[in-house]
Design a protein around this motif. Structure first.
Motif, mmCIF file in Angstrom:
data_model
loop_
_atom_site.group_PDB
_atom_site.id
_atom_site.type_symbol
_atom_site.label_atom_id
_atom_site.label_comp_id
_atom_site.label_asym_id
_atom_site.label_seq_id
_atom_site.Cartn_x
_atom_site.Cartn_y
_atom_site.Cartn_z
ATOM 1 N N ALA A 205 -2.591 30.968 12.454
ATOM 2 C CA ALA A 205 -4.029 30.713 12.626
ATOM 3 C C ALA A 205 -4.660 31.674 13.632
ATOM 4 O O ALA A 205 -5.828 31.541 13.986
ATOM 5 N N GLY A 206 -3.864 32.610 14.149
ATOM 6 C CA GLY A 206 -4.428 33.632 15.051
ATOM 7 C C GLY A 206 -4.240 33.340 16.528
ATOM 8 O O GLY A 206 -4.835 34.026 17.372
ATOM 9 N N GLY A 207 -3.420 32.351 16.856
ATOM 10 C CA GLY A 207 -3.170 32.047 18.272
ATOM 11 C C GLY A 207 -2.400 33.179 18.935
ATOM 12 O O GLY A 207 -1.543 33.801 18.313
ATOM 13 N N ILE A 208 -2.720 33.428 20.204
ATOM 14 C CA ILE A 208 -1.979 34.444 20.966
ATOM 15 C C ILE A 208 -0.960 33.690 21.811
ATOM 16 O O ILE A 208 -1.331 32.786 22.575
ATOM 17 N N VAL A 209 0.316 34.004 21.630
ATOM 18 C CA VAL A 209 1.353 33.280 22.363
ATOM 19 C C VAL A 209 2.101 34.270 23.244
ATOM 20 O O VAL A 209 2.686 35.231 22.741
ATOM 21 N N CYS A 210 2.049 34.056 24.549
ATOM 22 C CA CYS A 210 2.690 34.967 25.494
ATOM 23 C C CYS A 210 3.875 34.261 26.142
ATOM 24 O O CYS A 210 3.705 33.484 27.086
ATOM 25 N N GLY A 211 5.068 34.484 25.591
ATOM 26 C CA GLY A 211 6.285 33.952 26.198
ATOM 27 C C GLY A 211 6.627 34.772 27.435
ATOM 28 O O GLY A 211 6.085 35.864 27.665
ATOM 29 N N ARG A 212 7.538 34.203 28.240
ATOM 30 C CA ARG A 212 8.011 34.871 29.466
ATOM 31 C C ARG A 212 6.854 35.362 30.337
ATOM 32 O O ARG A 212 6.906 36.429 30.921
ATOM 33 N N THR A 213 5.805 34.584 30.348
ATOM 34 C CA THR A 213 4.638 34.920 31.166
ATOM 35 C C THR A 213 4.241 33.670 31.954
ATOM 36 O O THR A 213 3.705 32.712 31.388
ATOM 37 N N GLU A 214 4.549 33.700 33.226
ATOM 38 C CA GLU A 214 4.263 32.541 34.069
ATOM 39 C C GLU A 214 2.805 32.554 34.489
ATOM 40 O O GLU A 214 2.265 33.618 34.837
ATOM 41 N N VAL A 215 2.183 31.382 34.466
ATOM 42 C CA VAL A 215 0.840 31.268 35.043
ATOM 43 C C VAL A 215 1.013 30.898 36.508
ATOM 44 O O VAL A 215 1.634 29.877 36.823
ATOM 45 N N ARG A 216 0.498 31.734 37.396
ATOM 46 C CA ARG A 216 0.746 31.516 38.830
ATOM 47 C C ARG A 216 -0.380 30.775 39.519
ATOM 48 O O ARG A 216 -0.154 30.067 40.499
ATOM 49 N N SER A 217 -1.589 30.927 39.000
ATOM 50 C CA SER A 217 -2.696 30.155 39.574
ATOM 51 C C SER A 217 -3.856 30.133 38.593
ATOM 52 O O SER A 217 -3.961 30.997 37.710
ATOM 53 N N VAL A 218 -4.686 29.129 38.761
ATOM 54 C CA VAL A 218 -5.900 28.996 37.948
ATOM 55 C C VAL A 218 -7.042 28.757 38.932
ATOM 56 O O VAL A 218 -7.041 27.756 39.659
ATOM 57 N N GLU A 219 -7.994 29.685 38.982
ATOM 58 C CA GLU A 219 -9.105 29.575 39.941
ATOM 59 C C GLU A 219 -10.429 29.719 39.214
ATOM 60 O O GLU A 219 -10.541 30.549 38.303
ATOM 61 N N PRO A 220 -11.447 28.901 39.623
ATOM 62 C CA PRO A 220 -12.771 29.105 39.022
ATOM 63 C C PRO A 220 -13.330 30.469 39.427
ATOM 64 O O PRO A 220 -13.100 30.927 40.557
#
Ligand SMILES: Cc1cc2nc3c(=O)[nH]c(=O)nc-3n(C[C@H](O)[C@H](O)[C@H](O)COP(=O)(O)OP(=O)(O)OC[C@H]3O[C@@H](n4cnc5c(N)ncnc54)[C@H](O)[C@@H]3O)c2cc1C
Length: 441
Positions: A205-220
């Motif tokens: 369906a066109g999703g982008i999937v990034c394995g081995r990629t850690e999300v380190r922070s989420v900031e506004p």
């Protein structure tokens, strides 16, 4: 050194499900520009949300610090139920009939949603309506189960029948239980194939999937969120945290609310077809009535038994796991004492302080987690509900919306107390068993 008699020559220290569906790196390209929705985690919660959003035309990226499917979604036992640690009568007593009905209706909706999704998407994952046998570990548990299931049937209509101890061998070749209950409409699936099927649909369906990629922070950042990752940063309009038992402590608000604990599972060597039919004649999923459950089911695609227990213990080696799980299976099915194990594995689940699953939006960041061992249907369901809410659809509303997601003072995500809590639950279960024996004796 591991005793070779406990393990098969081709033994693997990884989930049985990975034989057919190993997590593999996914290369669906990088992210250019900003996205509509970024999702942290690539389990069932993430994929279910992503599929709903992608089908509505949204641009979605999924990040997992490991290969997609590394988490519990490809490690679980594949039980498909409407499981909640709190029974319907308990909820009714605490919050009233309407509220209990609303929760239990949604547990059923989660089960039906999962079945419908698998059928609509044509995912080949051995989904079956095999029924579940819940063995009572004491006469007191048998009586309580009969009473609670009857009240639930009266109010909401879920079918069941009790199986007295004298007829138990029609369900399982075991004298371990004091009878039990059969819930005929519950089911099972192959979690590896289910997760892989969903991942394939997301990519298609066109999703982008990034394995081995850690999300380190989420900031506004203005009207968007900036995700700092182990690769390039990404800007997203909406963010979903779908990390359940793998929630890192740096996601402090979430980590303070889930209690990760280790679950252990094993697969036996290949058994004879006739032996398997004798051991679990109807091929149902089986678990027991304890707080800290043992569980056992036939594999859907070979003549092995898959089973688990010792949840929340600290078993640090293959040897410790083999000996503890070997003891569990010989306690349930004495005929299998000494059976060799072909797979042993662990996975992380997430409990919560109120033993309820939670979804919602905190500080603008969406989350679905705390499934207390029922994340196959509930993760699928919450993923879809979160996506529907992001899309502004009224069907996204749920009874779980915005419920208070409790934590306790000083808890920062280190579940040091889990082994002690499990020992307390074991003690309570043993106390129930002996209380009834002395009452009836
Ligand atoms: C042994 C076992 C048996 C179980 N049996 C059953 C069962 O029979 N039936 C049932 O309904 N449920 C069962 N469960 C529970 C069920 O598997 C989970 O509740 C469900 O899979 C959770 O799905 P999820 O998508 O929320 O999280 P998961 O599938 O656990 O995925 C979370 C992902 O988040 C990733 N992640 C974490 N931090 C970051 C980060 N910073 N950046 C990027 N990625 C990150 C992790 O790598 C992981 O892949 C079982 C669980 C276990 C472990």
């Amino acid at each position: 050194m591991v005793d070779n008699n406990l393990l098969t020559p081709d033994f693997k220290n990884q989930p049985y499900w990975w034989d057919r569906a190993p997590p593999v790196p996914v290369a669906s390209g990088g992210v250019s520009g900003s996205v509509d929705v970024a999702i942290v985690g690539s389990g069932l919660t993430a994929l279910s949300a992503a599929l709903t959003l992608l089908r509505a035309g949204r641009k979605v990226v999924i990040f997992d610090s490991e290969d997609p499917g590394f988490g519990a979604s490809r490690r679980n036992a594949g039980y498909l139920g409407r499981t909640l640690k709190k029974s319907f009568p308990e909820l009714m007593q605490a919050h009233g009939r309407e509220s209990a009905l609303a929760v239990y209706r949604e547990l059923d909706a989660a089960l039906q949603t999962t079945r419908a999704l698998i059928s609509d998407e044509g995912i080949d994952c051995y989904i079956a309506r095999c029924g579940r046998f819940i063995g009572a570990t004491s006469a007191a548990h048998y009586d309580r189960m009969a009473k609670e299931l009857e009240i639930t049937r009266q109010h909401i209509g879920f079918d069941f029948h009790m199986v007295p101890k004298s007829e138990q061998r029609g369900e399982i070749a075991s004298d371990r239980y004091e009878g039990g209950a059969v819930i005929p409409d519950l089911g099972s699936l192959h979690p590896g194939l289910y997760h892989r099927g969903l991942l394939e649909r997301v990519l298609a369906a066109g999703g982008i999937v990034c394995g081995r990629t850690e999300v380190r922070s989420v900031e506004p950042d203005g009207r968007l969120f900036r995700l700092r990752t182990s690769a390039a940063p990404v800007m997203a309009r909406e963010v979903i945290v779908a990390t359940n038992g793998y929630t890192p402590r740096k996601f402090r608000w979430h980590a303070r609310r889930v209690i990760p604990f280790t679950a252990y599972m094993a697969a036996t060597e290949v058994l004879g077809e006739e032996q398997l039919r004798r051991l679990i004649p109807h091929g149902r999923t089986v678990l027991d009535s304890n707080m800290n459950i043992d569980y056992i089911r036939p594999a859907p695609d070979t003549t092995r038994l898959l089973f688990g227990g010792a949840t929340g213990s600290r078993l640090d080696s293959v040897e410790a796991m083999a000996s503890r799980l070997g003891a569990i299976i010989s306690r349930i099915l004495p005929e299998l004492a000494g059976v060799r194990l072909s797979h042993l594995w662990t996975g992380l689940c997430a409990a919560t302080f109120d033993m309820m699953p939670h979804m919602g939006c905190h500080d603008g960041i969406w989350y679905g987690m705390g499934y207390n061992f029922a994340g196959v249907p509930m993760g699928t369901y919450f993923g879809r509900k979160i996506a529907q809410q992001i899309l502004g659809l009224p069907e996204g509303r749920t009874v779980f919306d915005g419920t208070h997601f409790p934590t306790v003072p000083l808890y920062g995500g280190n579940p040091w107390f889990v082994p002690y809590a499990m020992r307390y639950f074991d003690w309570r279960d043993r106390r129930d068993a002996s209380a009834r024996r002395s009452a009836s004796g």
